[in-house]
Write a protein that holds these residues in place. Sequence first.
Motif, PDB file in Angstrom:
ATOM      1  N   UNK A 155      -4.681  -0.626  -4.751  1.00  0.00           N
ATOM      2  CA  UNK A 155      -3.254  -0.371  -4.514  1.00  0.00           C
ATOM      3  C   UNK A 155      -2.426  -1.588  -4.921  1.00  0.00           C
ATOM      4  N   UNK A 156      -2.874  -2.788  -4.521  1.00  0.00           N
ATOM      5  CA  UNK A 156      -2.152  -4.015  -4.874  1.00  0.00           C
ATOM      6  C   UNK A 156      -2.087  -4.211  -6.387  1.00  0.00           C
ATOM      7  N   UNK A 157      -3.204  -3.925  -7.068  1.00  0.00           N
ATOM      8  CA  UNK A 157      -3.217  -4.047  -8.531  1.00  0.00           C
ATOM      9  C   UNK A 157      -2.173  -3.146  -9.164  1.00  0.00           C
ATOM     10  N   UNK A 158      -2.159  -1.900  -8.735  1.00  0.00           N
ATOM     11  CA  UNK A 158      -1.232  -0.926  -9.328  1.00  0.00           C
ATOM     12  C   UNK A 158       0.220  -1.251  -8.994  1.00  0.00           C
ATOM     13  N   UNK A 159       0.466  -1.726  -7.783  1.00  0.00           N
ATOM     14  CA  UNK A 159       1.833  -2.082  -7.383  1.00  0.00           C
ATOM     15  C   UNK A 159       2.330  -3.334  -8.109  1.00  0.00           C
ATOM     16  N   UNK A 160       1.429  -4.276  -8.354  1.00  0.00           N
ATOM     17  CA  UNK A 160       1.827  -5.555  -8.931  1.00  0.00           C
ATOM     18  C   UNK A 160       1.792  -5.629 -10.440  1.00  0.00           C
ATOM     19  N   UNK A 161       1.180  -4.635 -11.088  1.00  0.00           N
ATOM     20  CA  UNK A 161       1.065  -4.661 -12.551  1.00  0.00           C
ATOM     21  C   UNK A 161       2.446  -4.548 -13.189  1.00  0.00           C
ATOM     22  N   UNK A 162       2.614  -5.273 -14.281  1.00  0.00           N
ATOM     23  CA  UNK A 162       3.886  -5.228 -15.020  1.00  0.00           C
ATOM     24  C   UNK A 162       3.634  -4.690 -16.420  1.00  0.00           C
ATOM     25  N   UNK A 163       4.684  -4.196 -17.079  1.00  0.00           N
ATOM     26  CA  UNK A 163       4.504  -3.714 -18.457  1.00  0.00           C
ATOM     27  C   UNK A 163       3.969  -4.828 -19.366  1.00  0.00           C
TER      28      UNK A 163
END
Length: 170
Positions: A155-163
């Motif tokens: 969840x943290x990975x998906x929330x924190x990922x940027x383009x």
Amino acid sequence: MRLIGLAGWSGSGKTTLLTRLIPELAARGVSVSTLKHAHHAFDIDQPGKDSHSHREAGARQVLVSSARRWALMTELRETPEPSLKQLLTRFDPVDLVIVEGFKRDPHPKIEVFRQANAKPWLHPADSAIIAVASDTAPDTTLPHRHLDDIAGIADLLLQGAIPLRDVLQG
């Protein structure tokens, strides 16, 4: 494509965590590619293989292909190591690229920390760290998940990922 990194000292469990996260993300329908920063002496090629002989003879690039995969090896010789940005341009489109290592680059990262490693925390000195995954509670206001909370870390990975374009343009 979106990007996020895992950063931590050698022995902190980044690779172990990543190999647990990839199936979790795949089960959610997220396609993943990874970029691993290796130690300077790594080699995927082996003496006695034809591709190794080609490189040893002086070929700058050797592409090995089979019905299951292909790999392109480029000898740097006198040229400098490619930057993170240069390497990221090599990927085919996926939903998420996870960078393991490159801890000094300014992309968003989750710190992976294992107390038994006896190394200092990275997050106090790295403003690009957006969360912590560890086996002990950190002294920080950053989001924290235990190393065994794979769903929570995903969840943290998906929330924190940027383009990815933001990293390439930055």
